[in-house]
Design a protein around this motif. Structure first.
Motif, PDB file in Angstrom:
ATOM      1  N   ASP A 142       0.869  -1.175   0.000  1.00  0.00           N
ATOM      2  CA  ASP A 142       0.000   0.000   0.000  1.00  0.00           C
ATOM      3  C   ASP A 142       0.904   1.223   0.000  1.00  0.00           C
ATOM      4  O   ASP A 142       1.663   1.451   0.936  1.00  0.00           O
ATOM      5  N   SER A 143       0.819   2.018  -1.060  1.00  0.00           N
ATOM      6  CA  SER A 143       1.743   3.140  -1.236  1.00  0.00           C
ATOM      7  C   SER A 143       1.147   4.481  -0.796  1.00  0.00           C
ATOM      8  O   SER A 143       1.714   5.527  -1.073  1.00  0.00           O
ATOM      9  N   ARG A 144       0.029   4.443  -0.071  1.00  0.00           N
ATOM     10  CA  ARG A 144      -0.656   5.675   0.327  1.00  0.00           C
ATOM     11  C   ARG A 144      -0.123   6.216   1.653  1.00  0.00           C
ATOM     12  O   ARG A 144       0.698   5.596   2.322  1.00  0.00           O
ATOM     13  N   SER A 145      -0.642   7.356   2.053  1.00  0.00           N
ATOM     14  CA  SER A 145      -0.251   8.003   3.304  1.00  0.00           C
ATOM     15  C   SER A 145      -0.723   7.193   4.511  1.00  0.00           C
ATOM     16  O   SER A 145      -1.581   6.306   4.391  1.00  0.00           O
ATOM     17  N   THR A 146      -0.208   7.529   5.679  1.00  0.00           N
ATOM     18  CA  THR A 146      -0.631   6.858   6.910  1.00  0.00           C
ATOM     19  C   THR A 146      -2.109   7.102   7.190  1.00  0.00           C
ATOM     20  O   THR A 146      -2.824   6.184   7.602  1.00  0.00           O
ATOM     21  N   ALA A 147      -2.597   8.318   6.955  1.00  0.00           N
ATOM     22  CA  ALA A 147      -4.020   8.604   7.169  1.00  0.00           C
ATOM     23  C   ALA A 147      -4.888   7.733   6.256  1.00  0.00           C
ATOM     24  O   ALA A 147      -5.919   7.207   6.689  1.00  0.00           O
ATOM     25  N   SER A 148      -4.465   7.554   5.017  1.00  0.00           N
ATOM     26  CA  SER A 148      -5.213   6.715   4.078  1.00  0.00           C
ATOM     27  C   SER A 148      -5.156   5.252   4.505  1.00  0.00           C
ATOM     28  O   SER A 148      -6.158   4.536   4.459  1.00  0.00           O
ATOM     29  N   TRP A 149      -3.994   4.786   4.912  1.00  0.00           N
ATOM     30  CA  TRP A 149      -3.807   3.417   5.410  1.00  0.00           C
ATOM     31  C   TRP A 149      -4.742   3.159   6.591  1.00  0.00           C
ATOM     32  O   TRP A 149      -5.413   2.134   6.648  1.00  0.00           O
ATOM     33  N   ASP A 150      -4.794   4.111   7.527  1.00  0.00           N
ATOM     34  CA  ASP A 150      -5.662   3.958   8.692  1.00  0.00           C
ATOM     35  C   ASP A 150      -7.136   3.893   8.308  1.00  0.00           C
ATOM     36  O   ASP A 150      -7.926   3.214   8.950  1.00  0.00           O
ATOM     37  N   GLN A 151      -7.492   4.584   7.251  1.00  0.00           N
ATOM     38  CA  GLN A 151      -8.882   4.613   6.781  1.00  0.00           C
ATOM     39  C   GLN A 151      -9.302   3.245   6.248  1.00  0.00           C
ATOM     40  O   GLN A 151     -10.461   2.872   6.344  1.00  0.00           O
ATOM     41  N   GLY A 152      -8.359   2.497   5.687  1.00  0.00           N
ATOM     42  CA  GLY A 152      -8.643   1.154   5.205  1.00  0.00           C
ATOM     43  C   GLY A 152      -7.520   0.638   4.339  1.00  0.00           C
ATOM     44  O   GLY A 152      -6.979   1.381   3.526  1.00  0.00           O
ATOM     45  N   HIS A 153      -7.153  -0.641   4.546  1.00  0.00           N
ATOM     46  CA  HIS A 153      -6.089  -1.265   3.747  1.00  0.00           C
ATOM     47  C   HIS A 153      -6.318  -2.772   3.655  1.00  0.00           C
ATOM     48  O   HIS A 153      -7.068  -3.351   4.451  1.00  0.00           O
ATOM     49  N   ILE A 154      -5.656  -3.381   2.712  1.00  0.00           N
ATOM     50  CA  ILE A 154      -5.760  -4.822   2.500  1.00  0.00           C
ATOM     51  C   ILE A 154      -5.058  -5.541   3.654  1.00  0.00           C
ATOM     52  O   ILE A 154      -3.913  -5.208   3.988  1.00  0.00           O
ATOM     53  N   PRO A 155      -5.717  -6.516   4.275  1.00  0.00           N
ATOM     54  CA  PRO A 155      -5.077  -7.271   5.351  1.00  0.00           C
ATOM     55  C   PRO A 155      -3.765  -7.911   4.876  1.00  0.00           C
ATOM     56  O   PRO A 155      -3.704  -8.500   3.803  1.00  0.00           O
ATOM     57  N   GLY A 156      -2.729  -7.758   5.676  1.00  0.00           N
ATOM     58  CA  GLY A 156      -1.429  -8.344   5.351  1.00  0.00           C
ATOM     59  C   GLY A 156      -0.560  -7.496   4.443  1.00  0.00           C
ATOM     60  O   GLY A 156       0.583  -7.853   4.177  1.00  0.00           O
ATOM     61  N   ALA A 157      -1.092  -6.378   3.946  1.00  0.00           N
ATOM     62  CA  ALA A 157      -0.298  -5.511   3.074  1.00  0.00           C
ATOM     63  C   ALA A 157       0.825  -4.852   3.859  1.00  0.00           C
ATOM     64  O   ALA A 157       0.718  -4.642   5.067  1.00  0.00           O
ATOM     65  N   VAL A 158       1.891  -4.518   3.166  1.00  0.00           N
ATOM     66  CA  VAL A 158       2.988  -3.729   3.725  1.00  0.00           C
ATOM     67  C   VAL A 158       2.651  -2.265   3.449  1.00  0.00           C
ATOM     68  O   VAL A 158       2.243  -1.922   2.339  1.00  0.00           O
ATOM     69  N   HIS A 159       2.813  -1.422   4.444  1.00  0.00           N
ATOM     70  CA  HIS A 159       2.562   0.012   4.245  1.00  0.00           C
ATOM     71  C   HIS A 159       3.885   0.717   4.002  1.00  0.00           C
ATOM     72  O   HIS A 159       4.766   0.720   4.854  1.00  0.00           O
ATOM     73  N   LEU A 160       4.006   1.295   2.810  1.00  0.00           N
ATOM     74  CA  LEU A 160       5.207   2.045   2.459  1.00  0.00           C
ATOM     75  C   LEU A 160       4.821   3.147   1.477  1.00  0.00           C
ATOM     76  O   LEU A 160       4.681   2.896   0.279  1.00  0.00           O
ATOM     77  N   PRO A 161       4.610   4.371   1.987  1.00  0.00           N
ATOM     78  CA  PRO A 161       4.257   5.472   1.085  1.00  0.00           C
ATOM     79  C   PRO A 161       5.319   5.647  -0.004  1.00  0.00           C
ATOM     80  O   PRO A 161       6.515   5.456   0.222  1.00  0.00           O
ATOM     81  N   THR A 162       4.854   6.018  -1.173  1.00  0.00           N
ATOM     82  CA  THR A 162       5.727   6.132  -2.346  1.00  0.00           C
ATOM     83  C   THR A 162       6.977   6.956  -2.069  1.00  0.00           C
ATOM     84  O   THR A 162       8.076   6.566  -2.465  1.00  0.00           O
ATOM     85  N   ALA A 163       6.829   8.075  -1.384  1.00  0.00           N
ATOM     86  CA  ALA A 163       7.979   8.957  -1.126  1.00  0.00           C
ATOM     87  C   ALA A 163       9.063   8.274  -0.292  1.00  0.00           C
ATOM     88  O   ALA A 163      10.225   8.672  -0.357  1.00  0.00           O
TER      89      ALA A 163
END
Length: 160
Positions: free
Chosen positions: A55-76
């Motif tokens: 998931d390449s979105r911001s932390t606020a977007s991640w908190d709003q909803g993300h795929i279970p098991g995804a790695v969170h890493l904003p593009t920047a």
């Protein structure tokens, strides 16, 4: 005798590609893209799916909803953190908000430039949620009903 001129419609104004060129183009598209349903099916199957979802979105977007098991890493942050969070031997499937956002494309480019194998998930988080797949929020697990305009209502398989 009258002569009738038929206007070419906008679809055929530019002729379709020859079948060999079309096959090469569509094969290449599948090399670069995966769809939401295929990603969901692979993640739901027993065993290792053979890829990681990012998931390449911001932390606020991640908190709003993300795929279970995804790695969170904003593009920047990909250039400085990808090699610590991801294994170059495992393909990465990127996603962002949806079809109106090119964040997953930018993330895929950044990862490819670092030497990762990568595909972009078409539809992004929007279509993940619209197709009725479970997701996680800062409040916990969530799942909406499938949107009948984007997913079959009475079947697990769209027949594609």
């Amino acid at each position: 005798m009258s002569s009738v001129t038929t206007a070419v419609n906008p679809v055929l104004r530019v002729a379709p590609a020859d079948p060999a060129a079309a096959a090469a183009y569509f094969r290449a598209s599948l090399v670069f893209h995966a769809d939401v349903s295929d990603v969901a099916a692979a993640l739901a199957a027993d065993g290792d799916p053979g890829f990681v979802v990012l998931d390449s979105r911001s932390t606020a977007s991640w908190d709003q909803g993300h795929i279970p098991g995804a790695v969170h890493l904003p593009t920047a942050l990909i250039p400085e953190q990808a090699e610590q969070l991801l294994d170059k031997s495992v393909p990465v499937v990127t996603y962002c908000w949806g079809p109106g956002c090119n964040g997953a494309t930018r993330a895929a480019l950044a990862l490819a430039e670092l030497g990762f194998q990568v595909k972009e998930m078409l539809g992004g988080f929007e279509y993940w949620a619209r197709e009725g797949f479970a997701y996680e929020t800062w409040q916990g697990p969530a799942r909406g009903a499938a949107d009948p305009l984007t997913a079959p209502v009475d079947s697990e398989d769209c027949g594609c």
